[in-house]
Motif scaffolding. Structure first.
Motif, PDB file in Angstrom:
ATOM      1  N   VAL A  57       1.792 -90.262  -1.789  1.00 16.80           N
ATOM      2  CA  VAL A  57       0.922 -89.034  -1.878  1.00 16.80           C
ATOM      3  C   VAL A  57       0.371 -88.967  -0.642  1.00 16.80           C
ATOM      4  CG1 VAL A  57      -0.906 -87.989  -2.892  1.00 16.80           C
ATOM      5  CG2 VAL A  57       0.526 -89.172  -4.199  1.00 16.80           C
ATOM      6  N   ASN A  58      -0.267 -90.095   0.037  1.00 17.09           N
ATOM      7  CA  ASN A  58      -0.931 -90.044   1.295  1.00 17.09           C
ATOM      8  C   ASN A  58      -0.354 -89.596   2.645  1.00 17.09           C
ATOM      9  OD1 ASN A  58      -3.405 -90.237  -0.015  1.00 17.09           O
ATOM     10  ND2 ASN A  58      -3.752 -92.564   0.382  1.00 17.09           N
ATOM     11  N   SER A  59       1.068 -89.957   2.581  1.00 14.02           N
ATOM     12  CA  SER A  59       1.982 -89.687   3.684  1.00 14.02           C
ATOM     13  C   SER A  59       2.655 -88.737   3.410  1.00 14.02           C
ATOM     14  CB  SER A  59       2.799 -90.859   3.495  1.00 14.02           C
ATOM     15  OG  SER A  59       3.666 -91.149   2.506  1.00 14.02           O
ATOM     16  N   ALA A  60       2.469 -87.764   2.493  1.00 13.61           N
ATOM     17  CA  ALA A  60       3.299 -86.362   2.406  1.00 13.61           C
ATOM     18  C   ALA A  60       2.370 -85.384   2.645  1.00 13.61           C
ATOM     19  CB  ALA A  60       3.965 -86.354   1.042  1.00 13.61           C
ATOM     20  N   ASP A  61       2.750 -84.288   2.809  1.00 13.82           N
ATOM     21  CA  ASP A  61       1.846 -82.907   3.099  1.00 13.82           C
ATOM     22  C   ASP A  61       1.555 -82.604   1.779  1.00 13.82           C
ATOM     23  OD1 ASP A  61       1.938 -82.602   5.843  1.00 13.82           O
ATOM     24  OD2 ASP A  61       3.916 -81.916   5.574  1.00 13.82           O
ATOM     25  N   ALA A  62       2.603 -82.885   0.506  1.00 14.98           N
ATOM     26  CA  ALA A  62       2.154 -82.544  -0.918  1.00 14.98           C
ATOM     27  C   ALA A  62       3.298 -83.350  -1.667  1.00 14.98           C
ATOM     28  CB  ALA A  62       2.710 -80.980  -0.936  1.00 14.98           C
ATOM     29  N   THR A  63       2.687 -83.628  -2.912  1.00 16.55           N
ATOM     30  CA  THR A  63       3.553 -84.582  -3.702  1.00 16.55           C
ATOM     31  C   THR A  63       3.423 -83.695  -5.059  1.00 16.55           C
ATOM     32  OG1 THR A  63       2.867 -86.624  -2.508  1.00 16.55           O
ATOM     33  CG2 THR A  63       3.788 -86.666  -4.972  1.00 16.55           C
ATOM     34  N   VAL A  64       4.557 -83.779  -5.648  1.00 16.05           N
ATOM     35  CA  VAL A  64       4.775 -82.915  -6.975  1.00 16.05           C
ATOM     36  C   VAL A  64       5.228 -84.222  -7.847  1.00 16.05           C
ATOM     37  CG1 VAL A  64       6.477 -81.496  -8.487  1.00 16.05           C
ATOM     38  CG2 VAL A  64       5.734 -80.696  -6.008  1.00 16.05           C
ATOM     39  N   ILE A  65       4.316 -84.302  -8.996  1.00 15.41           N
ATOM     40  CA  ILE A  65       4.734 -85.078  -9.950  1.00 15.41           C
ATOM     41  C   ILE A  65       5.230 -84.550 -11.379  1.00 15.41           C
ATOM     42  CG2 ILE A  65       3.738 -87.055 -11.486  1.00 15.41           C
ATOM     43  CD1 ILE A  65       1.630 -87.521  -9.302  1.00 15.41           C
ATOM     44  N   ALA A  66       6.449 -84.720 -11.489  1.00 15.56           N
ATOM     45  CA  ALA A  66       7.330 -84.040 -12.597  1.00 15.56           C
ATOM     46  C   ALA A  66       7.853 -85.209 -13.493  1.00 15.56           C
ATOM     47  CB  ALA A  66       8.335 -83.096 -12.116  1.00 15.56           C
ATOM     48  N   VAL A  67       6.891 -86.052 -14.086  1.00 15.34           N
ATOM     49  CA  VAL A  67       7.350 -87.103 -14.788  1.00 15.34           C
ATOM     50  C   VAL A  67       7.093 -86.904 -16.390  1.00 15.34           C
ATOM     51  CG1 VAL A  67       7.259 -89.448 -15.622  1.00 15.34           C
ATOM     52  CG2 VAL A  67       7.375 -88.656 -13.056  1.00 15.34           C
ATOM     53  N   PRO A  68       7.763 -86.664 -17.425  1.00 14.71           N
ATOM     54  CA  PRO A  68       7.416 -86.454 -18.799  1.00 14.71           C
ATOM     55  C   PRO A  68       7.161 -87.720 -19.411  1.00 14.71           C
ATOM     56  CG  PRO A  68       9.760 -86.242 -18.566  1.00 14.71           C
ATOM     57  CD  PRO A  68       9.228 -86.541 -17.256  1.00 14.71           C
ATOM     58  N   THR A  69       6.698 -87.365 -20.702  1.00 19.31           N
ATOM     59  CA  THR A  69       6.157 -88.719 -21.405  1.00 19.31           C
ATOM     60  C   THR A  69       7.631 -89.261 -22.144  1.00 19.31           C
ATOM     61  OG1 THR A  69       5.845 -87.445 -23.499  1.00 19.31           O
ATOM     62  CG2 THR A  69       4.001 -87.944 -22.007  1.00 19.31           C
ATOM     63  N   ASP A  70       7.585 -90.299 -22.976  1.00 19.58           N
ATOM     64  CA  ASP A  70       8.816 -90.734 -23.396  1.00 19.58           C
ATOM     65  C   ASP A  70       9.149 -89.816 -24.636  1.00 19.58           C
ATOM     66  OD1 ASP A  70      11.085 -92.224 -24.844  1.00 19.58           O
ATOM     67  OD2 ASP A  70      10.051 -94.153 -24.796  1.00 19.58           O
ATOM     68  N   ARG A  71      10.387 -89.220 -24.607  1.00 16.81           N
ATOM     69  CA  ARG A  71      10.518 -88.506 -25.786  1.00 16.81           C
ATOM     70  C   ARG A  71      11.463 -89.138 -26.562  1.00 16.81           C
ATOM     71  NH1 ARG A  71      11.827 -83.021 -22.349  1.00 16.81           N
ATOM     72  NH2 ARG A  71       9.401 -82.533 -21.715  1.00 16.81           N
ATOM     73  N   THR A  72      11.847 -90.434 -26.772  1.00 14.64           N
ATOM     74  CA  THR A  72      12.347 -91.231 -27.635  1.00 14.64           C
ATOM     75  C   THR A  72      11.921 -91.869 -28.915  1.00 14.64           C
ATOM     76  OG1 THR A  72      12.599 -93.235 -26.328  1.00 14.64           O
ATOM     77  CG2 THR A  72      14.344 -91.716 -26.009  1.00 14.64           C
ATOM     78  N   GLY A  73      10.389 -91.437 -28.968  1.00 14.20           N
ATOM     79  CA  GLY A  73       9.453 -91.961 -30.030  1.00 14.20           C
ATOM     80  C   GLY A  73       8.645 -93.049 -29.244  1.00 14.20           C
ATOM     81  N   GLY A  74       8.857 -93.292 -28.012  1.00 16.70           N
ATOM     82  CA  GLY A  74       7.855 -94.307 -27.396  1.00 16.70           C
ATOM     83  C   GLY A  74       6.417 -93.839 -27.307  1.00 16.70           C
ATOM     84  N   SER A  75       5.535 -94.569 -26.945  1.00 24.00           N
ATOM     85  CA  SER A  75       4.325 -94.001 -26.301  1.00 24.00           C
ATOM     86  C   SER A  75       3.982 -93.207 -25.261  1.00 24.00           C
ATOM     87  CB  SER A  75       3.173 -95.581 -26.217  1.00 24.00           C
ATOM     88  OG  SER A  75       1.854 -95.075 -26.143  1.00 24.00           O
ATOM     89  N   ALA A  76       3.056 -92.309 -25.429  1.00 18.92           N
ATOM     90  CA  ALA A  76       2.706 -91.371 -24.337  1.00 18.92           C
ATOM     91  C   ALA A  76       1.619 -92.113 -23.461  1.00 18.92           C
ATOM     92  CB  ALA A  76       2.453 -90.132 -24.795  1.00 18.92           C
ATOM     93  N   GLU A  77       1.040 -93.277 -23.830  1.00 15.57           N
ATOM     94  CA  GLU A  77       0.043 -93.747 -22.817  1.00 15.57           C
ATOM     95  C   GLU A  77       0.469 -94.219 -21.675  1.00 15.57           C
ATOM     96  OE1 GLU A  77      -3.315 -94.396 -23.609  1.00 15.57           O
ATOM     97  OE2 GLU A  77      -2.859 -93.169 -25.330  1.00 15.57           O
ATOM     98  N   PRO A  78       1.928 -94.581 -21.352  1.00 14.38           N
ATOM     99  CA  PRO A  78       1.871 -95.055 -20.179  1.00 14.38           C
ATOM    100  C   PRO A  78       1.875 -93.916 -18.958  1.00 14.38           C
ATOM    101  CG  PRO A  78       3.807 -96.096 -21.396  1.00 14.38           C
ATOM    102  CD  PRO A  78       2.692 -95.094 -22.194  1.00 14.38           C
TER     103      PRO A  78
END
Length: 200
Positions: A57-78
């Motif tokens: 993040v600090n070395s880019a002009d902008a960072t896009v975070i496009a990471v969904p949660t686990d949709r296979t029944g795992g926890s969303a906590e991570p």
């Protein structure tokens, strides 16, 4: 710009990479496995690896975070914990986080709490509602969170899109249109420190 996309091969992330490259930006495409992406610099990293993500993040002009949660029944906590830890690390670069539609309001009620909200997306919607709250409570971060329309699906970009703040701008957005809105926001920031949503 130098743009980093974390989650670069997902439905949204892949379109963001393509749109950024088409506009002439330099792109670092980050995935868990470092999957090669034509035209971009590929890198392997986990969103949960806070020191690495902070450096990116600090070395880019902008960072896009496009990471969904686990949709296979795992926890969303991570995913929640990864964002919480990143916020605590206080990166200085610009962040644009792809969130969910479940926190959008209709008559003051979050979509995720409506009677006909799909059960399959409840966990992810709860998670990204929490993530939005975390960013809103943060201090000193240069962040934006973008929520899709209630329905988002793969597809090319439409000629136009509609923008709103905390209520749906419409019922549907394609991944291509969503990516165009994300790049427009990066190039001409209009929602720093805010959430916004788009539809076509």
């Amino acid at each position: 710009m130098n743009i980093t996309v974390i989650g670069a091969t997902g439905m949204v992330g892949s379109k963001v990479v393509a749109e950024a490259l088409a506009r002439g930006h330099q792109v670092t495409a980050v995935t868990r496995s470092g999957t090669p992406v034509q035209g971009a610099t590929a890198l392997a990293a986990e969103l949960s690896d806070t020191p690495t993500v902070t450096n990116l993040v600090n070395s880019a002009d902008a960072t896009v975070i496009a990471v969904p949660t686990d949709r296979t029944g795992g926890s969303a906590e991570p995913v929640i914990n990864a964002h919480r830890d990143l916020i605590a690390a206080a990166p200085t670069g610009r962040l644009l986080v792809v969130g969910g539609a479940g926190s959008l309001l209709i008559d003051g009620v979050p979509l995720k709490d409506s009677p006909d909200f799909p059960a399959a997306y409840k966990s992810e919607s709860e998670a990204f509602s929490t993530v939005l709250d975390l960013y809103r409570a943060s201090q000193g971060l240069d962040w934006t969170l973008i929520s899709p329309a209630p329905q988002v699906a793969p597809g090319d970009a439409a000629q136009n899109y509609t923008v709103a703040a905390d209520s749906p701008a419409g019922d549907f957005v394609s991944s291509g249109t969503f990516a165009v809105a994300i790049l427009d926001e990066l190039e001409r920031p209009a929602h720093r420190g805010q959430r916004f949503t788009v539809a076509q």
